[in-house]
Scaffold this active site. Structure first.
Site, PDB file in Angstrom:
ATOM      1  N   ASP A 287       0.819  -1.212   0.000  1.00  0.00           N
ATOM      2  CA  ASP A 287       0.000   0.000   0.000  1.00  0.00           C
ATOM      3  C   ASP A 287       0.852   1.262   0.000  1.00  0.00           C
ATOM      4  O   ASP A 287       0.402   2.320   0.429  1.00  0.00           O
ATOM      5  CB  ASP A 287      -0.927   0.010   1.214  1.00  0.00           C
ATOM      6  N   ASP A 365       7.461  -4.237  14.149  1.00  0.00           N
ATOM      7  CA  ASP A 365       7.976  -2.884  14.022  1.00  0.00           C
ATOM      8  C   ASP A 365       8.206  -2.229  15.392  1.00  0.00           C
ATOM      9  O   ASP A 365       9.214  -1.553  15.607  1.00  0.00           O
ATOM     10  CB  ASP A 365       7.070  -2.019  13.148  1.00  0.00           C
TER      11      ASP A 365
END
Length: 522
Positions: A287, A365
């Protein structure tokens, strides 16, 4: 051609030695040399000059004549010996040149297997400066080299065709730096809009060989697989084979997607580094849309990343990169940051070897932002982002998208980073200049920035926080992201967050003399 030339030289040498042998026989049988004159001596000093004296009764001194002839013979033999050495030496060099010519395209190391004395070593030839003609994406790394070619070898002789001297007039070794292949790993699942991401990557990619695109798909979504497959040989499509659910704690069932993403990342990165044997990779997700200078940006920063051990990633993302918070005239401005940004980032194989054995089962992350992984290392990030996200729908259910991510400014101007001197980003250079610039800026109150009436200059200015709470209040009021991970603010370096406010450069800073982050500020 080289073999024929060597044979001709050896034949010439043989004839030269044979002629000198005949000359020697002639010298043994000739009468004493001299011009006719008084006393029969040779000029300028008669026979005494040549070691020849009169004997009683008018004869010559035979012993002196023999000595003179012996000296001449010895001199001739020394000359011939030196000539043979030079001939043999040059034959060895030609053989070496022929071997190098066969192997120069392999980049192999050329070995001299001759047992003869090598030719005299030449002074190094400086590399030619053709920087104007180089592709901007050409790698300038200093650590990998190959021998390209031996350009030319010219042999000069004396006008009488006697081989008196062999001169090296040109012996060039061209050393070039190989281009580092930087693959782009696209993490995909079930978004058919991956097409938007791939279209931009292919549009801006300067070389398919230097930037292979590897699309790693999880989920097994058939329609997304067809979209990826439609690009044919322009991309490499690999599929994560394990689509099963992962056993998690009951309270984490709603986070099943985060567990699958972490599993997919681990598998895909192992494919890039272990199966495909790449030394580095740039990771994007399905994306993300990239900027026109996306490839140029990572190409230029690869040498900085590999040479500075205090860095562990390069990111295309600025967490505070919204319109109004960045300087549109500073597309070439780059920073160090202690916050791992992600969203289009470059990773080296040796760092992955460190991370892979302890890779988390979820929330990879945030895990990267822990002090145990970061180890006080930093990343490079731009003033204006080189990626933007268009994927509101995802496992994060649009978290931050509506408030921050949709407003991130994507760079539109191509910056030729590979032609810039980026050594200022090395820690020893950056820290000194950054700290000086930040703490020499006037300290003002946040109200002065918001009202703007009392500030006549365009900055930079400094506002100071002293606690977790004061940081969050100031960040919210100034429009920058207020969350902290292990005490590190988004886009921060040494606790400092740099941004624009009402057109002025502002540094949101801890007190001067900062030394470390407080991990309890999370």
């Amino acid at each position: 051609m080289v073999r024929k030339r060597g044979s001709l030289i050896l034949c010439g040498a043989f004839l030269f030695v044979a002629c000198n042998g005949l000359l020697l026989l002639f010298l043994w049988g000739r009468p004493p040399i001299g011009r006719l004159g008084e006393g029969g001596g040779a000029e300028p000093g008669g026979r005494e000059e040549w070691g020849v004296a009169k004997r009683k009764g008018g004869g010559t001194n035979l012993a002196g004549e023999v000595i003179r002839l012996a000296e001449e013979v010895e001199s001739e033999l020394e000359t011939q010996k030196e000539l043979l050495k030079q001939i043999q030496s040059h034959r060895s060099l030609w053989e070496k040149r022929r071997g190098m010519g066969r192997r120069r395209m392999d980049g192999g190391k050329v070995e001299n297997k001759e047992e003869h004395k090598p030719p005299p070593q030449l002074p190094p030839v400086p590399p030619k400066d053709d920087s104007e003609n180089k592709d901007p994406s050409q790698e300038k790394t200093k650590q990998e080299f190959i021998v390209a070619a031996v350009q030319d070898l010219k042999v000069d002789t004396q006008p009488d065709n006697d081989i008196k001297e062999l001169n090296y007039t040109k012996l060039e070794v061209t050393v070039t730096s190989p281009q580092v292949v930087i693959p782009i790993l696209v993490i995909a699942c079930d978004r058919v809009t991956v097409k938007r991401s791939l279209d931009k990557l292919i549009q801006y990619r300067p070389s398919a060989e230097l930037y292979p695109i590897i699309v790693s798909q999880d989920c097994g979504h058939a329609e997304t697989a067809r979209v990826i497959g439609s690009y044919g040989s322009q991309v490499t499509h690999i599929s994560q084979p394990d689509h099963s659910d992962i056993r998690v704690r009951p309270e984490h069932r709603k986070f099943q997607g985060y567990y699958k993403i972490a599993r997919h990342y681990r598998w895909a990165l192992n494919q890039v580094f272990d199966t495909l044997s790449h030394s580095t990779v740039v990771i994007v997700e399905d994306d993300l849309e990239v900027a026109p200078d996306f490839f140029e940006y990572f190409r230029a920063l690869h040498p900085i990343l590999t040479s500075d051990p205090t860095l562990w990633c390069v990111s295309a993302w600025n967490d505070n990169g919204r319109d109004g918070l960045v300087d549109p005239g500073k597309a070439d401005l780059l920073y160090r940051t202690d916050f791992f940004p992600g969203l289009g980032w470059m990773l080296l194989k040796d760092v992955w070897a460190e991370l892979e054995p302890k890779w988390p089962t979820a929330f990879w992350d945030d895990w990267m932002r822990h002090p145990e992984q970061r180890k006080e290392r930093s990343c490079i990030r731009p003033e204006i982002s080189r990626t933007m996200t268009f994927g509101r729908k995802g496992v994060s259910l649009g978290q931050f998208f509506d408030q921050y991510l949709r407003y991130i400014k994507l760079n539109t101007d191509f910056v030729p980073f590979t032609k810039h001197d980026l050594s200022y980003l090395m820690k020893e250079n950056f820290d000194v200049n950054f700290v000086k610039e930040v703490y020499s800026a006037p300290l003002v109150k946040i109200e002065e920035l918001q009202q703007g009436g009392g500030l006549k200059e365009m900055g930079p200015y400094r506002v100071q926080y002293s606690s977790r709470e004061s940081f969050k209040v100031m960040a919210r009021n100034l429009g920058v992201m207020d969350d902290l991970k292990s005490g590190v603010p988004r886009a921060g370096y040494r606790g400092v967050v740099s941004f624009l406010s009402r057109g002025r450069r502002v540094f949101l800073t801890p007190p001067e003399g900062w030394t470390k982050y407080d991990v309890s500020w999370s």
